[in-house]
Write an enzyme that holds these catalytic residues in place. Structure first.
Site, mmCIF file in Angstrom:
data_model
loop_
_atom_site.group_PDB
_atom_site.id
_atom_site.type_symbol
_atom_site.label_atom_id
_atom_site.label_comp_id
_atom_site.label_asym_id
_atom_site.label_seq_id
_atom_site.Cartn_x
_atom_site.Cartn_y
_atom_site.Cartn_z
ATOM 1 N N CYS A 109 13.187 13.750 36.408
ATOM 2 C CA CYS A 109 12.401 13.888 35.175
ATOM 3 C C CYS A 109 11.075 14.608 35.391
ATOM 4 O O CYS A 109 10.412 14.971 34.413
ATOM 5 C CB CYS A 109 12.159 12.515 34.558
ATOM 6 S SG CYS A 109 13.686 11.613 34.282
ATOM 7 N N HIS A 233 5.886 12.693 30.418
ATOM 8 C CA HIS A 233 7.329 12.453 30.392
ATOM 9 C C HIS A 233 7.609 11.284 29.455
ATOM 10 O O HIS A 233 6.879 10.299 29.448
ATOM 11 C CB HIS A 233 7.827 12.143 31.806
ATOM 12 C CG HIS A 233 9.250 11.681 31.828
ATOM 13 N ND1 HIS A 233 10.246 12.354 31.149
ATOM 14 C CD2 HIS A 233 9.851 10.614 32.417
ATOM 15 C CE1 HIS A 233 11.404 11.721 31.335
ATOM 16 N NE2 HIS A 233 11.185 10.670 32.096
ATOM 17 N N ASN A 263 14.985 9.182 26.340
ATOM 18 C CA ASN A 263 14.619 9.814 27.610
ATOM 19 C C ASN A 263 15.595 10.966 27.880
ATOM 20 O O ASN A 263 16.767 10.737 28.144
ATOM 21 C CB ASN A 263 14.666 8.782 28.737
ATOM 22 C CG ASN A 263 14.257 9.371 30.087
ATOM 23 O OD1 ASN A 263 14.123 10.593 30.232
ATOM 24 N ND2 ASN A 263 14.068 8.505 31.058
#
Ligand code: COA
Length: 308
Positions: A109, A233, A263
């Site tokens: 990520c 993020h 996500n």
């Protein structure tokens, strides 16, 4: 030495939307639990990494007022490539019709921030424009019967066109971090499903994001008060809130899209950045702090002075 500026942005998400209520049909969960613990309300699923990356890339090139032949390199950050071989970036390069090179980056990520910094490095040694794409189809490596993972993930892609400029450019500071001894906290073996120790990832994430972001601020000669927009993020709204609080950046100055996308790994920062751009939350000269963390574990931060 050449610096960089970001001249275009585009995104792509699959059409299929799955709401929290939809998930309760097959999982022992609830909209209230998911919303309270994560901030997620819905996510897009059913994406293919290369296809989403191609669409986001085309839109970013168009947004920059360019055509594919103006791009020299395709840099794709992904943790869910279409196949192990070849790299998915080559599929994206061919799909868009970019004449130059292509390579994948996998820093989970954190990958989009890694990619942006690598693009700046390429510019410094003489490359032309780099299309930096963050694209992931986490839905493909998720066990949809596992409520601990299924409620968190979504698919998507975001892309930016990075252009070399004379002088220092917009990237004021950056840092990367990794701790491979923590690989067991978030992993997916060949042919397997994503596994995560959510509590430990949460704890570690807040710590590394704050440390990395503070270092990027200090290296840029800035303080939290100078940041016009934090683009973190998007893994969990509570992680974002905890990081904001510790950094001293109010939530009003933070880009949050996790409610709509969940996500999306490499895509989450460019999705949030694009949303802020479309909603005119970014003006020339603004200071942006991009910060990500993920499997590895890895983390990365970058401070940009937007088209400064
Ligand atoms: N629906 C309902 N209940 C659930 C659930 C779900 N989807 N998932 C877990 N639960 C239950 C647990 O079984 C547990 O029940 P128990 O108390 O009876 O044992 C309870 O909810 C609390 O679970 P817990 O894991 O302690 O919740 P949490 O507050 O830590 O939240 C996460 C879980 C995953 C949302 C959170 O830990 C997190 O976001 N971690 C970081 C994730 C992350 O950043 N990942 C990406 C890295 S890139």
């Amino acid at each position: 030495m050449a610096g960089i500026t970001v001249v275009g942005s585009g995104i792509s998400v699959p059409d299929k939307v799955v709401t929290n209520d939809d998930l309760t049909a097959t999982l022992d969960t609830s909209d209230a639990w998911i919303t309270e613990r994560t901030g997620i309300k819905e996510r897009h699923v059913g994406g293919i990494t290369s296809q989403m990356a191609i669409e986001a890339g085309r839109r970013a090139i168009e947004d920059a007022g360019l055509v594919p032949s103006d791009i020299d390199v395709v840099l794709l950050s992904t943790t869910t490539p279409d196949a192990l071989v070849p790299g998915t970036s080559a599929t994206v390069q061919a799909g868009i019709g970019v004449p130059g090179g292509a390579f994948d980056v996998n820093a989970a990520c954190s990958g989009f921030v890694y990619g942006l910094v690598v693009a700046a490095g390429l510019a410094a040694i003489g490359s032309g424009r780099v299309l930096v794409v963050g694209a992931d189809a986490l839905s493909r490596i998720t066990d949809w019967d596992d409520r601990t993972m299924a409620v968190l993930v979504g698919d998507g892609a975001g892309a930016v066109v990075v252009e070399p400029v004379d002088g220092p450019g917009d990237l004021l500071s950056w840092n990367f971090g990794a701790d491979g001894t923590l690989r067991h906290l978030l992993m997916c073996d060949h042919g397997g499903y994503l596994f995560m120790d959510g509590k430990e990832v949460f704890r570690k994430a807040v710590r590394v994001v704050v440390e990395s972001a503070e270092r990027a601020l200090s290296d840029a000669g800035l303080s939290a008060a100078d940041i016009d927009l934090l683009v973190p993020h998007q893994a969990n709204l509570r992680i974002i809130q905890a990081a904001c609080q510790r950094l001293g950046i109010p939530e009003e100055r933070t880009a949050v899209v996790i409610d709509r996308y969940g996500n999306t790994s490499s895509a989450s920062i460019p999705l949030a950045l694009d949303d802020a751009l479309r909603n005119e939350r970014v003006s020339p000269g603004d200071h942006l702090l991009l910060t990500g963390f993920g499997g590895g574990m890895t983390w990365a931060s970058a401070v940009l002075r937007w088209r400064g």
